[in-house]
Design an enzyme around this catalytic site. Structure first.
Site, PDB file in Angstrom:
ATOM      1  N   GLY A 170       0.816  -1.210   0.000  1.00  0.00           N
ATOM      2  CA  GLY A 170       0.000   0.000   0.000  1.00  0.00           C
ATOM      3  C   GLY A 170       0.843   1.249   0.000  1.00  0.00           C
ATOM      4  N   ASN A 171       0.218   2.371   0.316  1.00  0.00           N
ATOM      5  CA  ASN A 171       0.929   3.654   0.375  1.00  0.00           C
ATOM      6  C   ASN A 171       0.334   4.520   1.477  1.00  0.00           C
ATOM      7  OD1 ASN A 171      -1.307   5.326  -0.893  1.00  0.00           O
ATOM      8  ND2 ASN A 171      -0.914   3.872  -2.555  1.00  0.00           N
ATOM      9  N   ARG A 172       0.881   5.712   1.636  1.00  0.00           N
ATOM     10  CA  ARG A 172       0.517   6.561   2.767  1.00  0.00           C
ATOM     11  C   ARG A 172      -0.677   7.487   2.498  1.00  0.00           C
ATOM     12  NH1 ARG A 172       4.730   6.677   6.547  1.00  0.00           N
ATOM     13  NH2 ARG A 172       6.692   5.809   5.802  1.00  0.00           N
ATOM     14  N   SER A 173      -1.273   7.422   1.344  1.00  0.00           N
ATOM     15  CA  SER A 173      -2.335   8.375   1.016  1.00  0.00           C
ATOM     16  C   SER A 173      -3.529   8.227   1.956  1.00  0.00           C
ATOM     17  CB  SER A 173      -2.789   8.181  -0.427  1.00  0.00           C
ATOM     18  OG  SER A 173      -3.816   9.083  -0.739  1.00  0.00           O
TER      19      SER A 173
END
Length: 402
Positions: A210-213
């Site tokens: 995933g990512n930090r958004s």
């Protein structure tokens, strides 16, 4: 400076109790609020409650304080009128210009922006008469927020629920911030699609890439579009934020799911803004059981495959002539150079470029960016609230719409 003057109209629906929270948010944020409940609304929440929360008597009758001409004065002096909840009956009377109580008189005399937050059963909202009344009000520059989907009175569930008071407040705040421009409603009659959040690509039943958004920028874009009169579809990937009032929210998890939802919604959209952080890659194989660590052994390499490039696909095959496509580029170095290269590669009309990092942009309430145009333009947006960047994006979109 004078406090912004807000009229809070309350009509007779069970959701009237939620207007108390909206009133508190308005007063605590420095607005002078005059509550105007209908006679039916007072069956749900009494006059004493409105007076205590607003700090002033509620205006309930045309014949009270007649020397002050309240049926004219209240609307004339307002900076914003918001009706929450707005029942089917109230919408019908407002659309037909009836003036049989103080609230409908106020709506006729108001020359400021007017926001309606409908709440009713699904059948009442979907009835052709209600839909025609809503269309009439929107043609007259009123902002009619789409109701939320959820639990209604009794055991019923469906579209017609009053949006969260915090989100109605956010729309009111954006309308007031636009001032006189709010009357323009430059996205009225337009359908816009926005993606937000960050996709997650599962490795096994408990892990994902995933990512930090957080989705905050996409949600800000949705709120500002609603305040400017648009019909909004928000494709939300793994965001924990509350649904923006007035937006139809489609929830997705992976990049493939996001692609499917965005392409479906974009079929009749005037503009598509891809603010979501979409994973470039996903695991080539999904482990049906949790991947276990084994003593003395290194983990097996994880093979990745490319995800579909949704932004490039949208830009190349626009389903509607004149559709404006906006992308976002999160960069960590050579921000503008990489942004220009991405703009040319993706083929979109506008690209919002910002620098990201652990404490930059992702999850923050503010942002700083440069919006690059396919026509060679550059529009810098100074560090500030994400709503300010959102309004700049919509300004640029509106200037490119046919």
């Amino acid at each position: 400076m004078d406090k912004p003057k807000v009229v809070l109209g309350v009509s007779g629906g069970i959701a009237a109790y939620k207007a108390c929270e909206l009133l508190r948010r308005l007063t605590e944020s420095g607005h002078e609020v005059q509550v105007v409940p209908t006679a039916a609304a007072l069956h749900f929440v009494g006059e004493a409650t409105w007076a205590a929360l607003s700090g002033r008597p509620a205006a309930t009758e045309v014949w009270q304080s007649v020397h002050e001409v309240p049926h004219v004065r209240i609307g004339q002096h307002a900076d914003l009128v918001v009706v929450a909840p707005a029942t089917a009956d109230l919408l019908a009377r407002a659309a037909h210009g009836l003036a049989d109580d103080l609230l409908t008189n106020t709506l006729l005399t108001a020359r400021c922006p007017v926001v309606f937050a409908p709440a009713m059963h699904t059948e009442m909202w979907e009835h052709p008469a209600t839909q025609e009344n809503v269309a009439t009000l929107r043609r007259r520059s009123a902002i009619v927020i789409e109701p939320a989907v959820g639990r209604l009175t009794g055991v019923d569930t469906g579209k017609g629920r009053l949006p969260d008071p915090e989100e109605i407040f956010a729309v009111c705040r954006r309308v007031l911030a636009r001032g006189d421009r709010a009357q323009d409603r430059d996205l009225a009659g337009r359908h816009v699609v926005i993606s937000a959040g960050g996709t997650r690509e599962p490795l096994d039943p408990v892990r994902f890439l995933g990512n930090r958004s957080s989705g905050k920028q996409g949600y800000a874009l949705a709120r500002t579009a609603v305040a400017r009169g648009a019909r909004v579809t928000l494709v939300s990937a793994n965001s924990a934020l509350p649904d923006p009032a007035g937006a139809d929210v489609v929830r997705v998890g992976t990049a493939v799911q996001l692609r499917e939802a965005v392409l479906k919604a974009a079929a009749d959209a005037d503009a598509v803004v891809m603010a979501a952080a979409v994973a470039d890659f996903r695991p080539a194989e999904y482990a049906t059981g949790k991947i276990k660590k084994k003593d003395g052994e290194d983990p097996a390499p994880i093979a990745l495959v490319r995800n579909p490039d949704v932004l490039a696909e949208l830009s190349a095959g626009r389903p509607r002539p004149g559709q404006v496509v906006v992308g976002f580029a999160a960069e960590t170095d050579d921000v503008l150079a990489n942004g220009r290269a991405k703009l040319a590669r993706k083929g979109c009309d506008l690209l919002v470029v910002n620098e990201v990092g652990e404490r930059l942009t992702f999850g923050e309430e503010s942002s700083e960016a440069v919006v690059l145009g396919a026509d060679g333009s550059e529009t810098p947006v100074a560090h500030g609230p994400k709503e300010a960047l959102a309004d700049t994006v919509w300004d640029l979109v509106v200037s490119r719409l046919p």
